[in-house]
Write an enzyme that holds these catalytic residues in place. Structure first.
Site, PDB file in Angstrom:
ATOM      1  N   SER A  11     -20.214 -81.699 -15.432  1.00 44.80           N
ATOM      2  CA  SER A  11     -19.140 -81.505 -14.461  1.00 44.80           C
ATOM      3  C   SER A  11     -19.587 -80.519 -13.390  1.00 44.80           C
ATOM      4  O   SER A  11     -19.938 -79.377 -13.701  1.00 44.80           O
ATOM      5  CB  SER A  11     -17.888 -80.964 -15.154  1.00 44.80           C
ATOM      6  OG  SER A  11     -16.946 -80.527 -14.199  1.00 44.80           O
ATOM      7  N   HIS A  36     -19.661 -85.938 -13.445  1.00 45.93           N
ATOM      8  CA  HIS A  36     -18.211 -85.801 -13.553  1.00 45.93           C
ATOM      9  C   HIS A  36     -17.682 -85.007 -12.371  1.00 45.93           C
ATOM     10  O   HIS A  36     -18.150 -83.893 -12.098  1.00 45.93           O
ATOM     11  CB  HIS A  36     -17.868 -85.093 -14.866  1.00 45.93           C
ATOM     12  CG  HIS A  36     -16.432 -85.183 -15.244  1.00 45.93           C
ATOM     13  ND1 HIS A  36     -15.862 -86.331 -15.753  1.00 45.93           N
ATOM     14  CD2 HIS A  36     -15.437 -84.256 -15.213  1.00 45.93           C
ATOM     15  CE1 HIS A  36     -14.579 -86.112 -16.020  1.00 45.93           C
ATOM     16  NE2 HIS A  36     -14.298 -84.862 -15.692  1.00 45.93           N
ATOM     17  N   ASP A  38     -14.425 -83.321 -10.800  1.00 43.94           N
ATOM     18  CA  ASP A  38     -13.066 -82.838 -11.035  1.00 43.94           C
ATOM     19  C   ASP A  38     -12.366 -82.588  -9.708  1.00 43.94           C
ATOM     20  O   ASP A  38     -12.626 -81.592  -9.033  1.00 43.94           O
ATOM     21  CB  ASP A  38     -13.095 -81.553 -11.862  1.00 43.94           C
ATOM     22  CG  ASP A  38     -13.506 -81.796 -13.301  1.00 43.94           C
ATOM     23  OD1 ASP A  38     -12.831 -82.588 -13.976  1.00 43.94           O
ATOM     24  OD2 ASP A  38     -14.500 -81.199 -13.746  1.00 43.94           O
ATOM     25  N   MET A  40      -9.116 -81.533  -7.838  1.00 37.76           N
ATOM     26  CA  MET A  40      -7.870 -80.801  -8.097  1.00 37.76           C
ATOM     27  C   MET A  40      -7.191 -80.481  -6.766  1.00 37.76           C
ATOM     28  O   MET A  40      -7.852 -80.149  -5.786  1.00 37.76           O
ATOM     29  CB  MET A  40      -8.164 -79.496  -8.843  1.00 37.76           C
ATOM     30  CG  MET A  40      -8.971 -79.656 -10.118  1.00 37.76           C
ATOM     31  SD  MET A  40      -9.237 -78.057 -10.907  1.00 37.76           S
ATOM     32  CE  MET A  40     -10.434 -78.500 -12.179  1.00 37.76           C
ATOM     33  N   HIS A  69     -12.349 -87.467 -12.017  1.00 37.61           N
ATOM     34  CA  HIS A  69     -11.204 -87.071 -12.840  1.00 37.61           C
ATOM     35  C   HIS A  69     -10.174 -86.462 -11.898  1.00 37.61           C
ATOM     36  O   HIS A  69     -10.381 -85.365 -11.359  1.00 37.61           O
ATOM     37  CB  HIS A  69     -11.672 -86.074 -13.902  1.00 37.61           C
ATOM     38  CG  HIS A  69     -10.576 -85.431 -14.678  1.00 37.61           C
ATOM     39  ND1 HIS A  69     -10.800 -84.308 -15.462  1.00 37.61           N
ATOM     40  CD2 HIS A  69      -9.254 -85.721 -14.811  1.00 37.61           C
ATOM     41  CE1 HIS A  69      -9.662 -83.948 -16.025  1.00 37.61           C
ATOM     42  NE2 HIS A  69      -8.715 -84.778 -15.639  1.00 37.61           N
ATOM     43  N   MET A  71      -7.050 -84.605 -11.047  1.00 37.69           N
ATOM     44  CA  MET A  71      -6.001 -83.676 -11.433  1.00 37.69           C
ATOM     45  C   MET A  71      -5.157 -83.403 -10.198  1.00 37.69           C
ATOM     46  O   MET A  71      -5.167 -82.309  -9.627  1.00 37.69           O
ATOM     47  CB  MET A  71      -6.619 -82.394 -12.014  1.00 37.69           C
ATOM     48  CG  MET A  71      -7.179 -82.576 -13.399  1.00 37.69           C
ATOM     49  SD  MET A  71      -8.143 -81.161 -13.996  1.00 37.69           S
ATOM     50  CE  MET A  71      -9.789 -81.678 -13.488  1.00 37.69           C
ATOM     51  N   MET A 142      -8.525 -84.302 -23.105  1.00 43.62           N
ATOM     52  CA  MET A 142      -8.738 -82.931 -22.661  1.00 43.62           C
ATOM     53  C   MET A 142      -8.709 -82.005 -23.871  1.00 43.62           C
ATOM     54  O   MET A 142      -7.717 -81.939 -24.596  1.00 43.62           O
ATOM     55  CB  MET A 142      -7.658 -82.513 -21.657  1.00 43.62           C
ATOM     56  CG  MET A 142      -7.741 -83.213 -20.311  1.00 43.62           C
ATOM     57  SD  MET A 142      -9.295 -82.908 -19.428  1.00 43.62           S
ATOM     58  CE  MET A 142      -9.258 -81.118 -19.247  1.00 43.62           C
ATOM     59  N   GLY A 150     -14.699 -73.190 -18.102  1.00 47.73           N
ATOM     60  CA  GLY A 150     -15.020 -71.998 -18.885  1.00 47.73           C
ATOM     61  C   GLY A 150     -14.052 -71.682 -20.007  1.00 47.73           C
ATOM     62  O   GLY A 150     -14.146 -70.618 -20.626  1.00 47.73           O
ATOM     63  N   ASP A 180     -13.426 -83.622 -22.655  1.00 49.07           N
ATOM     64  CA  ASP A 180     -13.733 -82.652 -21.600  1.00 49.07           C
ATOM     65  C   ASP A 180     -13.069 -81.324 -21.920  1.00 49.07           C
ATOM     66  O   ASP A 180     -11.850 -81.252 -22.077  1.00 49.07           O
ATOM     67  CB  ASP A 180     -13.209 -83.196 -20.260  1.00 49.07           C
ATOM     68  CG  ASP A 180     -13.474 -82.263 -19.091  1.00 49.07           C
ATOM     69  OD1 ASP A 180     -14.150 -81.241 -19.272  1.00 49.07           O
ATOM     70  OD2 ASP A 180     -13.004 -82.584 -17.982  1.00 49.07           O
TER      71      ASP A 180
END
Length: 224
Positions: A11, A36, A38, A40, A69, A71, A142, A150, A180
């Site tokens: 990611s 990957h 992400d 957001m 992905h 979000m 998830m 983190g 993930d």
């Protein structure tokens, strides 16, 4: 039971964005085939990452598969742009889609692989009829709350992955299981043994800027 090769999907959420193109090249040269992404929006989750423009500029830098992905609160408005940017697969959250079946079906019709994301508290039985119609190509579990990298792996995720894999196999559904959140060298084998075959890894791949070594350590552990 589905038998599939384990895929490592780094990611870029954990990457150093000041040298992102170089990091992507380093990952590809290390044998990574899936990246990957992400996305957001600061609304569905409180963090903001990047959008279609960054993906579009990153696309010519690599031949890796781009796995987005989302979000975001309204994923439908991004789908055409993601296709044009060169994304190969898209996963969306159950809670973000007013008409989940339509959203996933649209992703597939655009030529990308459509998938559904399950937050830690989201059950998977609601996907039954979509799974029967074979429009779900991937279910992303998830193993942390979405929105930030983190975080530590939630132990309850292991049973959830096992239950999902058993439910899929018992009903002859046809989707892969991605996981993930908080994956590292100490728990990845547990996740794979539970039934996941697509493993998203952020901090543990990019830590100390030792991408090649970190990728090699995971591959060695999993005999990839």
């Amino acid at each position: 039971m589905m038998k599939m090769t384990v895929v490592l999907s780094p990611s870029i959420l954990a990457a150093d964005f000041s040298c992102l193109a170089d990091d992507v090249k380093r990952l590809e040269q290390s044998g990574i085939k899936d990246l990957h992404l992400d996305v957001m929006d600061g609304h569905f989750v409180s963090n903001i990452t990047f959008g279609i423009d960054l993906i579009k500029h990153l696309r010519p830098k690599t031949k890796m598969n781009f796995d987005a992905h989302l979000m975001v609160t309204n994923p439908d408005v991004l789908l055409n742009g993601l296709k044009e940017a060169g994304v190969n697969s898209v996963t969306v959250h159950v809670e973000a889609c007013k008409h989940l079946y339509h959203t996933v079906e649209t992703i597939n019709k655009l030529g990308m692989q459509g998938g559904v994301v399950l937050n830690p508290s989201t059950n998977f039985e609601s996907l039954k009829y979509m799974a029967e119609d074979n429009i779900i190509k991937k279910v992303l579990v998830m193993s942390v709350e979405p929105g930030f990298g983190g975080q530590a792996y939630l132990p309850m995720s292991t049973k959830k992955i096992k239950d999902l894999a058993n439910w899929r196999d018992e009903n002859n559904y046809n989707f892969i299981i991605q996981v993930d959140g908080g994956i590292n060298l100490n728990n990845i084998q547990t996740v794979v043994d539970a039934g996941a075959t697509d493993i998203v890894i952020g901090s543990s791949i990019f830590k100390h800027r030792e991408l090649e070594k970190n990728v090699a350590d995971f591959k060695k552990l999993l005999s990839l």
